[in-house]
Every structure is written in structure tokens, then in C-alpha cells.
Write an enzyme that holds these catalytic residues in place. Sequence first.
Site: not given
Lengths: 132, 116, 285
Positions: C199, C203, C242, C246
Amino acid sequence: MRKMVRLVSTLVVITSAAWLTACSNKPVTKQEPTAMAAPADPKIVAAGKAIATGRSQGNCLACHMIEDGASPGNIGPPLLAMKARYPDKAKLRAQIWDATAANPESAMVPFGRLKVLTDDEIDKVVEYIWTL
Amino acid sequence: MNKRNMIGLLILSLLMAVQVAVAADSKGDMAKMDNPMAVKAADAITKAEAARKKAASVDGEWRDTGKFIKKAEEAAKAGDYEKALKLAKKAEDEGKLGYEQQVSQRELKMPSYLKY
Amino acid sequence: MRLTVMGREIMKKILISLAVLALTATGVQAGPEEDRMAFVKYYKAKFPSVPDKEYANGVYAIDPVGRENWEAIEEFPPYEPFIDAGKEMWEKPFANGKGYKDCFPDGPAIQHHYPNWDKKQKMVMTLPLALNQCREANGEKPLKYKKGPINNILSYIAFQSRGQVVNVKVPMDDPGAVAAYEEGKKFYFTRRGQLNFSCASCHLQNTGLKVRTEILSPSVGHVTNWPVYRSKWGTVGTLHRRFSGCNNNIRAKALKAQGRQYRNLEYFLSYLSNGQEFNGPGARK
């Protein structure tokens, strides 16, 4: 005493780095790094371009600007002056094969190590990228 | 014929029927297993499934591994053992890589760019 | 003699620095608040002109072009019909005569209670899970966690809860809660899938940069706006839908929606958004 420690640790770093590079370069052996002078086979370059710019395989454009490629990302550096940046083609190949070998925090997909592309496909991509 | 004999005969005939069925079944398998490629493909699929499960056990399964195994099974069923082998090998590689990927990160290593 | 003393001194120093290294490496010394502050500081350095409160708007906090389109979409919110459908669900009694109101007496504006550490069940409790536990306790079938009617009731609750502030607590005296938070954090920083991204790769490390034409959103603000009407989906979907998407994008097999791993990830992510306003349902590309 302190100098000694520093010397030893430097040596350790150097040897392990060399070892790592040697490891990641392994699949390159069939490629001659001195192939610089030989002109690239346009067929292979074209095949490499198709893989590099297509969305399903290499998808280099997702992160890199390449020539006039449509909607490039900017997570990685633009792919230009590649011969100047990688005089040794093997180093370029190693970077594509597994960028995390040189930098564990690299976000680049290890295309060879995790078998996103085959060795043959990577060879073609390298030929193409090296023309940029 | 008394009742006891009758039951005995019934059981005997039942047993024989089962035996015949088993023999017929293994004969079908034998026919397939005569082909060394079929054996190879079945073995490769078993290995792939084991690798997939091992990766899943550490939450390391990749997206398409299961799909490749399914396709390999279909190819084997259709007699395309070459294709089945290729797909199974791909799936096994993925399973192994996915497992290694998670195991190599067993210890959380915070990235250097996040400064506390 | 002098040498041995020096040797001992060096030994001690090495041991101490090793211990410190080990601590930093595993992140043991950093609690949830230290983590959150580090994220906030990191994004602040990257986007110095973005005010703190803006992060609740997700990628539109840092994408001025996308923001214009988004604001145009928000003039006729595509999620509105789902709020209305959710209001009906909230008010309609179950077969046994009871309803959601009986499970959540201070409802429907209950978004700010979630996620929380459920001491009794020893797990992270999320709003969708709590809604389904209410249904099952009253003899109703649970709703699916990614698509479908759960999004209606979630839209209604989110809309009624707008303006509430994310306030996730990790009770540090409860080892289970701390472990759940730590697992969520580990998930966030662990590379997975064939593309080998965590992640954090997208991000945190590369927030604000573009994959093709898409700007990568910051993680502070990731949880404030759910459920979300995504143009790509053509409907409203949950946070865990979501997560699955992802994971699929990075070629990892998605884990179970509302399973332990995703709930713990939600726990960690939500803590990062503490202080941000809830503004769901949202609209995204």
C-alpha cells in the site's frame, strides 16, 4: 582499531554489493555487454517496443515517459539518454530484471525475478529501451 | 434355500459387483496413465496446487495462480498435456514466489522515507 | 588492561546501537499516534500548501484538475438514490418486528463509532460487520460485503453522519487491540502480488505522482468518504471492495471482505485519519 572496523565494514559492504550485482546479473551472461557498436536488430527493437508500451505486458508507460507514448505516468524517471545512463547494457537489464536488488525500497516491478516477463521478452525490451 | 443362504448369496453378489466396478474404473485410469505425458501433467498440477496453497497460507497467493491451475486441469482433460504442463509450471512458480515474497517480509521493516 | 576496557566499551556501544536498530526496524517503539504524526508530517512536506482538513477529500486534496470534475459531479450527486434506498432499509422492520434502530439506539448517525476494538469478541468491529450482526441476531440473512444493498444502508448512515470526526482508539492496555493495529500496519507496508507493491509503495512513497493519468492518493483521508460511487463501477461500493480491487491491480489474490486482514487494515488506516471529517458517501472516478 576504529579504522580497522571501518575498513572491514566497507569491505563487507563492497563484497556483498558485488555479490548482489553478480547474482542479479546472472541471466545476462548470454548477452555481450560490448555489443554497443553492433546496430540493434530493428525487428527485435520493434518487438521490445510493443512489450514496453503495451498495457498488458511491460506497461512501462504506466510509470515512465517514453518518447511520444500516450498518457505516461511519472513515478519513474523519463526513459531517455539510456545509452549514456547505462553504458553497460547488462546493468540496464539487471535494473529491469529486479530493481530491488540494487535498492530494496525501489517501487519498480521486478519484471524478471517475479516472472512478469520472460527472459526473452526482457532481452527485447532492453534492446528497445537502449535505443531511447 | 434358506434365508441365511439367501443373504450370503446376496452379499457375495454385491461384493462381486463392487469388485467389477472398481476394476473397470482403474482400467479407465490405467488407460490414461499409460500415457507418460498424462502422468507428468497430473503430477505438475498436484505440485502447482500445493504451491498455491502454501502461498495462500501466508496470504501470499497471487491473482492468477488459481486460474492457471484451472486452465491446466482443463487442458489435461482435453488431452493437451503440453499446455497443461506449461500452465501448471507457471502456477507452481507463482506459488513459490508468492510464498517467498511474504516469508522474506516476516519482520516489518519500516521504509527509510517515513521519518518519525 | 586498557584495551579490554575499551573493548568492553565498544562492545556495549555496539550492543546498544543494535538494540536501537532492532527497535526502529520492527517499529515497536512507534505507537499509533507516532505513526499518524509521521504520516501527517510526510504528506505536509510533500504538499506544503494543502491544509490538514483537506485530506478528507482524498486525491482531490492534491489534484486540482481532477477536483474541478469532482466538484461538477457533486452538484448532482450520483449516490443520492442509494441514500434514499438506505433510509427505507433503516426504517423498515425485520420479520420479527424489530429493526436496525433497536440495535443502534443512537443511529442512524453512528459512523464515528467505527471501526472499534470489540473487547468481548476480541476483534476489530467495523460498521458493515456490526450491521450484519444486528441482522443475524434478528433472524435476517447477512448482506454481502462488497456490492449490493449493504451500500444503501451504509450510504444513509454515512450521509447522516457527515461532519462527525474520525476518532479511532487503540486501547494500549489491550494486547489484542495493539496486535490488530500492528497487523494492519504490517499489511500496509508489506509488498504483495506479482507486481510487488505494498500500500505504501503507491500511497506513501509515490503519493501525488501519476500511474498513467491517475494521481496516487494519500492514505490520510482514505477512509472518510465510504461508501463511494465510483464511475468505474457505475454504482456505490464498500471500502473492502476497494481493498479487493487494489489487491487485484497489483496481481495479488484479494482477501475476504470483512475478514481479519482487511478489518485490521481498516483499523490502521482509520487511525491515520483521526481528526478528519467523515464526508461519505463519496464520488470518485
